[in-house]
Design a protein around this motif. Structure first.
Motif, PDB file in Angstrom:
ATOM      1  N   ALA A  16       0.827  -1.207   0.000  1.00 55.62           N
ATOM      2  CA  ALA A  16       0.000   0.000   0.000  1.00 55.62           C
ATOM      3  C   ALA A  16       0.862   1.258   0.000  1.00 55.62           C
ATOM      4  CB  ALA A  16      -0.910   0.002   1.222  1.00 55.62           C
ATOM      5  N   GLU A  17       0.351   2.307  -0.612  1.00 55.03           N
ATOM      6  CA  GLU A  17       1.015   3.614  -0.633  1.00 55.03           C
ATOM      7  C   GLU A  17       1.335   4.068   0.793  1.00 55.03           C
ATOM      8  OE1 GLU A  17      -1.387   6.455  -2.655  1.00 55.03           O
ATOM      9  OE2 GLU A  17      -0.285   8.150  -1.813  1.00 55.03           O
ATOM     10  N   GLY A  18       2.529   4.617   0.974  1.00 57.19           N
ATOM     11  CA  GLY A  18       2.927   5.136   2.282  1.00 57.19           C
ATOM     12  C   GLY A  18       3.635   4.120   3.164  1.00 57.19           C
ATOM     13  N   THR A  19       3.695   2.875   2.715  1.00 54.16           N
ATOM     14  CA  THR A  19       4.359   1.828   3.498  1.00 54.16           C
ATOM     15  C   THR A  19       5.859   1.863   3.217  1.00 54.16           C
ATOM     16  OG1 THR A  19       2.398   0.452   3.226  1.00 54.16           O
ATOM     17  CG2 THR A  19       4.400  -0.665   3.953  1.00 54.16           C
ATOM     18  N   THR A  20       6.675   1.760   4.258  1.00 49.15           N
ATOM     19  CA  THR A  20       8.110   1.672   4.008  1.00 49.15           C
ATOM     20  C   THR A  20       8.440   0.276   3.472  1.00 49.15           C
ATOM     21  OG1 THR A  20       8.681   0.860   6.210  1.00 49.15           O
ATOM     22  CG2 THR A  20       8.647   3.278   5.898  1.00 49.15           C
ATOM     23  N   LEU A  21       9.540   0.198   2.757  1.00 53.81           N
ATOM     24  CA  LEU A  21       9.966  -1.116   2.260  1.00 53.81           C
ATOM     25  C   LEU A  21      10.244  -2.052   3.431  1.00 53.81           C
ATOM     26  CD1 LEU A  21      12.343  -0.124  -0.686  1.00 53.81           C
ATOM     27  CD2 LEU A  21       9.991  -0.980  -0.825  1.00 53.81           C
ATOM     28  N   LEU A  22      10.804  -1.513   4.505  1.00 53.47           N
ATOM     29  CA  LEU A  22      11.080  -2.357   5.677  1.00 53.47           C
ATOM     30  C   LEU A  22       9.782  -2.955   6.224  1.00 53.47           C
ATOM     31  CD1 LEU A  22      13.055  -3.469   7.792  1.00 53.47           C
ATOM     32  CD2 LEU A  22      12.643  -1.389   9.130  1.00 53.47           C
ATOM     33  N   ALA A  23       8.760  -2.128   6.396  1.00 52.56           N
ATOM     34  CA  ALA A  23       7.482  -2.622   6.919  1.00 52.56           C
ATOM     35  C   ALA A  23       6.872  -3.638   5.968  1.00 52.56           C
ATOM     36  CB  ALA A  23       6.529  -1.451   7.152  1.00 52.56           C
ATOM     37  N   ALA A  24       7.008  -3.381   4.677  1.00 54.68           N
ATOM     38  CA  ALA A  24       6.448  -4.312   3.691  1.00 54.68           C
ATOM     39  C   ALA A  24       7.158  -5.663   3.764  1.00 54.68           C
ATOM     40  CB  ALA A  24       6.580  -3.714   2.296  1.00 54.68           C
ATOM     41  N   LEU A  25       8.478  -5.621   3.870  1.00 52.92           N
ATOM     42  CA  LEU A  25       9.248  -6.868   3.930  1.00 52.92           C
ATOM     43  C   LEU A  25       8.936  -7.646   5.204  1.00 52.92           C
ATOM     44  CD1 LEU A  25      12.606  -5.415   2.613  1.00 52.92           C
ATOM     45  CD2 LEU A  25      11.201  -7.122   1.445  1.00 52.92           C
ATOM     46  N   LEU A  26       8.931  -6.948   6.318  1.00 53.45           N
ATOM     47  CA  LEU A  26       8.656  -7.632   7.582  1.00 53.45           C
ATOM     48  C   LEU A  26       7.226  -8.161   7.606  1.00 53.45           C
ATOM     49  CD1 LEU A  26      10.457  -5.217  10.072  1.00 53.45           C
ATOM     50  CD2 LEU A  26      11.263  -7.428   9.217  1.00 53.45           C
ATOM     51  N   GLY A  27       6.304  -7.399   7.013  1.00 53.80           N
ATOM     52  CA  GLY A  27       4.915  -7.837   6.941  1.00 53.80           C
ATOM     53  C   GLY A  27       4.750  -9.103   6.122  1.00 53.80           C
ATOM     54  N   ALA A  28       5.637  -9.279   5.155  1.00 54.71           N
ATOM     55  CA  ALA A  28       5.608 -10.479   4.313  1.00 54.71           C
ATOM     56  C   ALA A  28       6.491 -11.582   4.890  1.00 54.71           C
ATOM     57  CB  ALA A  28       6.070 -10.120   2.897  1.00 54.71           C
ATOM     58  N   GLU A  29       6.976 -11.340   6.104  1.00 53.97           N
ATOM     59  CA  GLU A  29       7.828 -12.307   6.802  1.00 53.97           C
ATOM     60  C   GLU A  29       9.121 -12.599   6.060  1.00 53.97           C
ATOM     61  OE1 GLU A  29       5.432 -15.657   7.966  1.00 53.97           O
ATOM     62  OE2 GLU A  29       4.267 -14.419   9.349  1.00 53.97           O
ATOM     63  N   ILE A  30       9.654 -11.552   5.435  1.00 52.37           N
ATOM     64  CA  ILE A  30      10.955 -11.647   4.773  1.00 52.37           C
ATOM     65  C   ILE A  30      11.983 -11.048   5.729  1.00 52.37           C
ATOM     66  CG2 ILE A  30      12.357 -10.834   2.840  1.00 52.37           C
ATOM     67  CD1 ILE A  30       9.738 -10.831   1.188  1.00 52.37           C
ATOM     68  N   ALA A  31      12.987 -11.823   6.045  1.00 55.60           N
ATOM     69  CA  ALA A  31      13.988 -11.391   7.016  1.00 55.60           C
ATOM     70  C   ALA A  31      14.884 -10.304   6.429  1.00 55.60           C
ATOM     71  CB  ALA A  31      14.840 -12.586   7.449  1.00 55.60           C
TER      72      ALA A  31
END
Ligand code: FES
Length: 102
Positions: A16-31
């Motif tokens: 989603a717009e406004g999401t940091t790449l870090l939050a997106a990665l962690l949200g997808a359970e990518i270390a």
């Protein structure tokens, strides 16, 4: 909404717009390392943006200063905790091996 593709695995998902790449990665359970919890202070979340750089927020002074302290940065370097998805382009990033940050 943008599609984020993460290399080298090739995994992709919507962000989603406004999401940091870090939050997106962690949200997808990518270390991904994030020693300073997303405050642009450690550099451990350094990634390379392979495609869609214009679909991310601009580099602010704090991020730029931190990037300057990291060995191996290039024109595609970003801090995942500072780069926000604008929702205008799909994005492809490359994760580095752990321990690349300061
Ligand atoms: S998590 Fe520390 S600079 Fe991004």
């Amino acid at each position: 909404m943008s599609t984020l593709t993460v290399m080298p695995s090739g995994q992709s998902f919507d962000v989603a717009e406004g999401t940091t790449l870090l939050a997106a990665l962690l949200g997808a359970e990518i270390a991904i390392p994030h020693k300073c919890e997303g405050n642009a202070k450690c550099g451990s979340c350094h990634i390379y943006v392979q495609e869609g750089r214009k679909g991310l927020s601009k580099i602010a002074r704090e991020e730029n200063e931190r990037l300057d302290t990291i060995v191996g940065i290039g024109s595609k370097s970003r801090l995942a905790c500072q780069a926000k998805v604008l929702g205008t382009e799909n994005i492809k990033i490359e994760l580095l091996s752990f321990g690349s940050g300061v």
